[in-house]
Design an enzyme around this catalytic site. Structure first.
Site, PDB file in Angstrom:
ATOM      1  N   ASP A   3       2.712  41.206   0.922  1.00 36.62           N
ATOM      2  CA  ASP A   3       4.123  41.209   1.317  1.00 36.62           C
ATOM      3  C   ASP A   3       4.911  40.203   0.480  1.00 36.62           C
ATOM      4  OD1 ASP A   3       6.323  41.850   2.785  1.00 36.62           O
ATOM      5  OD2 ASP A   3       5.598  41.060   4.687  1.00 36.62           O
TER       6      ASP A   3
ATOM      7  N   GLY B  23      11.739  47.943  -1.183  1.00 31.22           N
ATOM      8  CA  GLY B  23      12.493  48.903  -1.972  1.00 31.22           C
ATOM      9  C   GLY B  23      13.586  48.294  -2.819  1.00 31.22           C
ATOM     10  N   GLU B  24      13.602  46.968  -2.940  1.00 31.16           N
ATOM     11  CA  GLU B  24      14.733  46.304  -3.600  1.00 31.16           C
ATOM     12  C   GLU B  24      14.797  46.587  -5.096  1.00 31.16           C
ATOM     13  OE1 GLU B  24      14.465  42.217  -2.547  1.00 31.16           O
ATOM     14  OE2 GLU B  24      15.007  42.549  -0.444  1.00 31.16           O
TER      15      GLU B  24
ATOM     16  N   GLU C  52       7.880  45.195  -1.026  1.00 29.06           N
ATOM     17  CA  GLU C  52       9.022  44.405  -1.510  1.00 29.06           C
ATOM     18  C   GLU C  52      10.324  45.048  -1.066  1.00 29.06           C
ATOM     19  OE1 GLU C  52      11.029  45.445  -5.043  1.00 29.06           O
ATOM     20  OE2 GLU C  52      10.772  46.894  -3.447  1.00 29.06           O
TER      21      GLU C  52
ATOM     22  N   ASP D 276      12.834  46.593   6.686  1.00 32.69           N
ATOM     23  CA  ASP D 276      12.048  46.717   7.908  1.00 32.69           C
ATOM     24  C   ASP D 276      12.646  47.764   8.844  1.00 32.69           C
ATOM     25  OD1 ASP D 276      10.471  44.744   6.924  1.00 32.69           O
ATOM     26  OD2 ASP D 276      11.107  43.194   8.332  1.00 32.69           O
TER      27      ASP D 276
END
Length: 811
Positions: A194, A232-233, A230, A252
């Site tokens: 994560d 989807g950034e 991550e 989330d």
């Protein structure tokens, strides 16, 4: 039958698909609600043909189908995580039959760590994990499952930052090789890695940081499925295929329909990046959590399966209701998720809240999802060409009910309830034991203690008309239909007919959706969904004095007449006695039943936030009020601290009122929203009234009957009751008025009751009448015979030879 040659991939997978079909048809049957309020025919060919996956995949031979299992975070979060909680989850997965369905991995998320020893090696919290991680992994594996664990590429885990977890130095930065070997030595089968702000804490770049742990895991020689997160950034689907087995595509997920739907919509266009060994991950399941309805749980789980998504439960499996357990344990839905071709669904169409998604399956089969995002039920229809089916005919199977339905040659269709999803599996060919498409189902909303009409739509997509059929709708506790069969008028091939079914709801029945069984005399089954709501307000009131049909919030609880922190509602120093306290993102629904005319109120941010802080941010919200599917008000820009926006709205005709607060697009820190002094002007629904164009009607002459105070869009049936004889039907206009012009039938002269049967403005069953006089006028050209040689006053004997046409003219 399908024509043309199969690809090499299809040929190799067809045998597997046949085994899958054989397996799923041995599962238990479960009925599905097929619901209707409107019909939408979706446009054809709006996307490229469905293709087999071509995505790059990590070459570790793992996760050739999407991983399935349980993850601790959504159930116990950080502080309640323990060895006992994990063992309890293992026992529940086995005891409740989910292991046999395919749930395999048990993943211990953040907050298991106790620290690092003098050699830098990780160890578990000795209080919450007294046996240690290696022993726990063995326990999981002895149960026939696999064990997963959590770490992060920076120096902090997410719980260190967001939850104040006090043990530091427990993430993997600088310890990648050491931690990978530790995990392998413990017998770990799955790693969730994560991001957790590693760019901020350690200046890391995502691809390189995630690849470093990939290489460390490979060096151990142990097969460990590698999942990265991550959020989807940086669009990881474009670069993570050679790095990991799965990657998060979104932020989330929350235990709310709005969160689930937002994620579903965000997955359109990502199918080409996924395939065996490389999966888009729209986050863990919230099925069984929060305020989602059974229909929303079905849509959540079913759409994850359509998306070929990893399926990780995040709930107390031992406490799952039978209904939700049947959702997550449905073998046929799981089989679609686990299809060996690994093709993620693509969205075909999105029109008026009706979405169609389709994915290729092994063996030339297709899965089609009909997703209704609207707040009312509707029929969703799509053609075979639109979903890129290349065969001539398909056997259509309801995956939820695990039942073959019909043979399709042109289209597939289903009645889909609000926020529900019907999933159909299409196999090439035909089954001579199955009919063409004939379905019957419906949906309606009724208040406690009321009797109303629920429209049931019968659709005939077969090649011949449907004649002489009937339907019967059964009742459930507190909801009664009488059980009598209803005749269905002739339904032409490719046509529809509506049957109005009378339904009575007791005053004590619980709120929510009730599914009534429906049977066709032709042998088909369906269902009628009745949503039970509170009685509608009949006098002026405040929204906070009504029973909430739905109330969900991004933090805390929705509160009546106090803020979300249970303080007086206060905006810019002004205290308001009545209102609703919530926190973005939130939604509140109340039932007005078309009995209210005006809503006056305001939306603001409560002073209790004190303007936020520099760490979490400042409060800012947006808001929207809708009536049924119509937007009534939207906030003018962002509402900030100590600000409010007032409104005065026309709510005439609104049945379900929905109040939504969003986070204005910048996160929901301190977004304490107050709906202030929400006043409704309401009055009882007037009873329907019937009028005739004249008090005296003459046989064979034209007349008009009018019914007022009906529900707009509803159908009224007009009849002469004392005959009895149906005159015809008419649809009520926007003002609730239905008119029928008809020719007065040849009935006996005298007094008759002219009746209208339909729905009042609130949707309840209604009946109104007016008394009229019917006269029979003799023709001027021929005498009217009164019998065989009987005297006719003023004309002598009537001719025995009078032709039939003359009888019609005077009778």
């Amino acid at each position: 039958m399908r024509t043309g040659k199969r690809s090499g991939v299809d040929s190799r997978l067809s045998a597997v698909a046949r085994l899958v079909r054989r397996r799923r048809r041995n599962g238990p049957l479960r009925p599905i609600s097929l619901l209707v309020a409107a019909t939408i025919a979706l446009p054809l060919g709006v996307m490229a043909p469905l293709a087999a996956p071509t995505a790059q995949a990590l070459d570790n031979g793992l996760a050739l189908t999407p991983p399935m299992g349980w993850n601790s975070w959504n159930q116990v979060h950080c502080n309640d995580l323990s060895e006992a909680a994990v063992k309890s989850a293992v026992e529940a997965i086995v005891d409740r039959g989910l292991k046999s369905v395919g749930y395999e991995y048990v993943v211990v998320d953040d907050c298991w760590q106790g620290g690092r020893d003098d050699h830098g090696e990780l160890f578990a919290d000795p209080v919450r994990f007294p046996s240690g991680i290696e022993a726990l992994a063995t326990y999981v594996q002895d149960a026939g499952l696999k064990f997963g664990i959590y770490s992060s590429p920076g120096s902090e885990t997410c719980a260190n930052y967001w939850d104040g977890y006090p043990v530091t130095g427990i993430a993997s930065f600088g310890h990648e090789t050491q931690d990978a070997q530790t995990f392998a030595d413990w017998g770990v089968d799955y790693l969730k890695y994560d991001w957790c702000r590693a760019d901020v804490t350690n200046g890391l770049e995502r691809p390189a940081a995630f690849a470093k742990m990939r290489d460390a895991l490979a060096a151990t020689g142990r097969p460990i499925v590698y999942g990265i997160s991550e959020y989807g950034e940086t669009k990881p689907w474009t670069w993570a295929g050679p790095v990991a087995n799965l990657w998060r595509t979104t932020g989330d997920i929350g235990p709310r329909w709005s969160s689930v739907l937002s994620i579903i919509n965000s997955q359109a266009g990502l199918s080409s990046y996924a395939g065996p060994g490389a999966w888009n991950d729209p986050d863990m399941l919230q099925t069984g959590n929060g305020s989602m309805t059974l229909a929303e749980n079905r849509s959540h789980f079913g759409m994850w399966a359509m998306l070929a998504a990893p399926l990780f439960l995040g709930t107390d499996v031992s406490a799952l209701s039978a209904d939700v357990l049947a959702v997550v344990g449905n073998r046929e839905i799981v089989d679609i998720d686990q299809d060996p071709l690994g093709a993620q669904a693509e969205r075909i169409s999105d029109v008026g809240g009706a979405q169609v998604w389709a994915r290729r399956l092994a063996g030339d089969e297709l899965a089609v999802a009909l997703l209704n995002t609207a707040d009312q039920a509707q029929t969703i229809t799509t053609s075979l060409s639109a979903v890129h089916a290349s065969g001539d005919a398909y056997v259509v199977r309801d995956a939820w009910a695990q039942k073959d339905l019909y043979n399709a040659t042109r289209s597939v269709s289903a009645r889909v309830g609000a926020h529900d999803t019907v999933i159909l599996r299409l196999a090439p060919g035909t089954d001579p034991a199955l009919p063409g498409l004939v379905t019957a189902s419906g949906a309606g909303t009724l208040s406690q203690g009321r009797t109303g009409v629920v429209p049931v739509v019968v659709s005939n997509s077969g090649a011949v008309p449907l004649e002489g059929a009937t339907l019967t709708v059964g009742g459930v506790d507190g909801v009664d239909t009488g059980g009598a069969p209803y005749p269905i008028r002739s339904v032409p091939a490719g046509g529809e007919a509506t049957v109005d079914v009378s339904v009575s709801v007791s005053t004590s029945v619980a709120l929510g959706e009730k599914t009534l069984p429906l049977k066709l005399s032709t042998g088909g089954d369906g269902s009628v969904s009745v949503t039970v709501v509170p009685p509608a307000p009949s006098t002026n009131t405040h929204v906070s004095d009504l029973t909430f049909v739905r109330a969900e919030t991004g933090w805390g609880q929705v509160r009546k007449d106090v803020s979300v922190e249970q303080r007086p509602l206060t905006v810019n120093g002004t205290v308001t006695q009545k209102g609703i306290g919530s926190h973005a993102k939130s939604a509140v629904q109340v039932w007005l039943g078309a009995q209210c005319s005006r809503l006056v109120g305001a939306l603001g941010i409560d002073d209790e936030t004190s303007g936020g802080d520099t760490t979490w941010g400042t409060p800012s919200i947006g808001g929207e009020i809708s009536g049924d599917d119509r937007t009534l008000w939207r906030a003018d820009g962002v509402i900030g601290y100590r600000q409010r926006q007032d409104f005065r709205l026309d709510v005439r005709g609104v049945e379900m009122l929905t109040l939504v607060v969003d986070d204005a697009g910048n996160g929901n820190a301190y977004d304490h929203a107050d709906w202030l002094d929400m006043q409704l002007e309401c009055a009882p629904v007037p009873p329907p009234v019937v009028t005739s164009s004249a008090p005296v009607l003459r046989v064979r002459e034209s007349a008009t009957v009018t019914a007022a105070h009906l529900r707009p869009g509803s159908t009224a049936t007009f009849e002469l009751h004392s005959a009895p004889r149906v005159l015809g039907t008419a649809v009520a206009d926007e003002e609730g008025v239905a008119r029928l012009t008809f020719t007065v039938p040849a009935v006996d002269a005298g007094t008759h009751e002219l009746i209208a049967i339909g729905q009042d403005a609130a949707g309840s069953a209604a009946r109104a009448s007016v008394t009229v006089t019917v006269e029979r006028r003799a023709s001027a050209s021929f005498p009217c015979p009164r019998g065989h040689g009987a005297a006719h006053p003023g004309r002598g004997l009537g001719p025995r030879w009078l032709p039939p046409a003359a009888w019609l003219r005077c009778c």
